[in-house]
Each structure stands twice: as C-alpha cells, then as structure tokens.
Motif scaffolding. Structure first.
Motif, short mmCIF file in Angstrom:
data_model
loop_
_atom_site.label_atom_id
_atom_site.label_comp_id
_atom_site.label_asym_id
_atom_site.label_seq_id
_atom_site.Cartn_x
_atom_site.Cartn_y
_atom_site.Cartn_z
N GLY A 132 0.76 -1.13 0.03
CA GLY A 132 -0.17 0.04 -0.02
C GLY A 132 0.98 1.44 0.01
N TYR A 133 0.30 2.29 -0.96
CA TYR A 133 1.27 3.54 -0.82
C TYR A 133 0.14 4.81 -1.10
CZ TYR A 133 4.55 7.30 -2.19
OH TYR A 133 5.23 8.28 -2.25
N PRO A 135 -3.34 6.24 -1.18
CA PRO A 135 -4.51 5.64 -1.49
C PRO A 135 -4.70 4.42 -2.39
CG PRO A 135 -4.23 7.61 -2.95
CD PRO A 135 -3.16 7.38 -2.06
N LEU A 136 -3.34 4.14 -2.76
CA LEU A 136 -3.17 2.80 -3.56
C LEU A 136 -2.97 1.86 -2.84
CD1 LEU A 136 -3.02 1.83 -6.59
CD2 LEU A 136 -0.44 2.44 -6.60
N TYR A 137 -3.46 0.63 -3.41
CA TYR A 137 -3.27 -0.82 -2.66
C TYR A 137 -3.17 -1.84 -3.82
CZ TYR A 137 -3.22 -4.84 0.81
OH TYR A 137 -2.99 -5.75 1.47
N ALA A 138 -2.17 -2.42 -3.95
CA ALA A 138 -1.76 -3.32 -5.17
C ALA A 138 -1.25 -4.79 -4.52
CB ALA A 138 -0.77 -2.88 -5.97
N ALA A 162 -5.39 -4.07 -8.22
CA ALA A 162 -5.12 -2.64 -7.58
C ALA A 162 -6.56 -1.91 -7.29
CB ALA A 162 -3.84 -1.73 -8.38
N ASN A 163 -6.50 -1.26 -6.16
CA ASN A 163 -7.67 -0.21 -6.04
C ASN A 163 -6.98 1.03 -5.33
OD1 ASN A 163 -8.00 -0.36 -2.78
ND2 ASN A 163 -7.87 -2.58 -3.46
N ALA A 164 -7.64 1.92 -5.63
CA ALA A 164 -7.51 3.29 -5.15
C ALA A 164 -8.47 4.16 -4.86
CB ALA A 164 -6.59 3.93 -6.21
N GLY A 165 -8.65 4.80 -3.64
CA GLY A 165 -9.68 5.80 -3.05
C GLY A 165 -9.31 6.89 -4.16
N THR A 172 -14.05 4.55 -5.15
CA THR A 172 -12.60 3.71 -5.32
C THR A 172 -12.61 3.01 -6.63
OG1 THR A 172 -12.77 3.01 -2.99
CG2 THR A 172 -11.43 1.63 -4.26
#
Length: 256
Positions: A132-133, A135-138, A162-165, A172
């Motif tokens: 996670g970095y 808002p990004l989570y891969a 990946a998802n990102a708010g 999202t």
C-alpha cells in the motif's frame, strides 16, 4: 490423486512456513465480519458462474489464532459450468505476515458445489504479496489447483490487481489482470475453468462506499476468441462460452 493434492497443499504450507521464518507476524486479524450481496451475475476470472443470471451471496469471516477462516455461499442458478449446481460454498483458511511494507499471505481454498449432477468439488492453494502507498493498494498473486478429475487437470491463475480511493470522494477505482493456464487430462472438464484453453481476463470497476453499504459496477472481459465462444459440435458442455464475453456487472453489498 489424494496424495498429489496433499503434496500440493503441503507445498503451500511450506511456503507459508518459510515466509513465517523470514517475516514478522502481521497485525492481528480483524474481528468477525459478515456480508450479504446481490449481483447481476456471479463472475470469477472473467467467467460467469451463474450463467449470466443474477445471484445472491453471503459470507462470514472469523479469526482463529494467527489464522482466519471464511465461508462464502453463492447461488449458481443451475450452472452449466458446474454441471447443474444450484450453489457453491467457498471455504478458505489463510494467514499472513508483514515483510517490511509488504504483506504476504497464503490460503487453502475448497469449493463445494450443491446440486451438481456429478462431483464438481475441487481445491486450490494461493500465495500473494500486497503493498500500500497512500490511497493505492496493489496485490500480485498466484492460485494453483493440483490436477483433479472435477476440473479435468490442473489450473494456475496468475493475477495482479489494484484499488485506489479517489481523494475527497467515497469512490474507489479497481483494476485487475489475470491469466489462467494448466495441464489437461480431460478436455471436456478442463473447459470449466478454461474455455478454449489458456486465456487472460481483465476488470475495471468503480465502487461507492458509504458506512456499511457498497455499490459497484465492473467492466469485465476475456481474450477468449469469437470462435471459442461460438463453440463447435464437440464443445464441452461445461464451457458455457457464451458467458465469457466482455460485459458490465453490478453489485450491492451490505457489511455487518
């Protein structure tokens, strides 16, 4: 066959053990949770598991020491892919560790089908790494099913998602790419998970989350060719190729 399955699951356990030796335990597993979901179809890896029809799902997750266990029940609507099954129960036991900023996880997965005309149950094991970095989570991962009669051979699924708010909004964005391959012992049954042979799938979605409610829409697709989808006179009855095309699906989920 049972011996082969046991050795593969032992391998997944060994990977977990090695990881445990290298990494610190992850944060304590979250408490018990449950969700109810309605979707325009039950889709996995770009393939419909409910013949393109609406489906209902429910799941529960509980921590068990350093492990967590979950069960998910989904209606499959007399699915051709699963030989007339009315529902599937997905049983998962897994655990994870932190390796610096990377989260590692292993899972043992069983799929049990209710109402299938033949024995359709099969097992898988998975390993993944997430990061996670902001808002990004891969996540990168692999899920493997050892050779089993129910799926006509073995199956390996490689994926990245990946998802990102979106800052300042309850939205999202989600994306996934995957590729399915494996060995073939029974051509007809192998098409349950790989219609037309090895293929790739993708997903691009958008979710709106508010309190316990999540509403989502996804564009999903595969690179299964038009010829594969149309099929031939000797096409497998398990393939359900008409429900492997590009399409939009919607879903509504309530968490407890």
């Amino acid at each position: 066959m049972i011996g082969i399955m046991s050795r593969r699951l032992q391998l997944a356990g060994a990977i977990g053990a090695v990881t445990c030796g290298l990494a610190a335990p992850a944060f304590a597993q979250s408490g018990r949770s449950a969700t109810l979901e309605v979707m325009s179809e039950e889709e996995r890896r770009g393939l419909s598991w409910s013949e393109g029809r609406a489906a209902l799902g429910a799941d529960v997750r509980v921590p068990v020491g350093r492990f967590d266990a979950s069960a998910r029940v989904v209606t499959t609507r007399d699915s051709v892919r699963h030989d007339g099954a009315d529902a599937v129960v997905d049983l998962v036991v897994g655990t994870g560790w932190d390796l610096g900023a990377i989260q590692l996880r292993t899972d043992a997965i069983g799929h049990v089908f209710a109402g299938s005309r033949t024995k359709a149950d099969y097992v898988e094991a998975g390993v993944s790494a997430s990061y996670g970095y902001g808002p990004l989570y891969a996540t990168l991962g692999v899920i493997g099913a050892p050779s089993q009669r129910a799926i006509g051979g073995s199956n390996v699924y490689l994926y990245a998602n990946a998802n990102a708010g979106i800052p300042g909004t309850p939205l999202t964005v989600l994306a996934e790419l995957g590729h399915s391959s494996g060995s073939v012992r029974d051509t007809f049954r192998a098409e349950r998970l790989r219609p037309g042979g090895s293929y790739s799938n993708w997903r691009l979605g958008l979710e709106h989350r508010r309190d316990r409610l999540t509403v989502g829409v996804d564009y999903i697709g595969t690179d299964i060719s038009g010829t594969d989808i149309a099929g031939t006179g000797d096409a497998s009855r398990f393939a359900d190729r008409r429900n492997a095309t590009d399409r939009l699906i919607g879903r509504l989920q309530v968490s407890f």
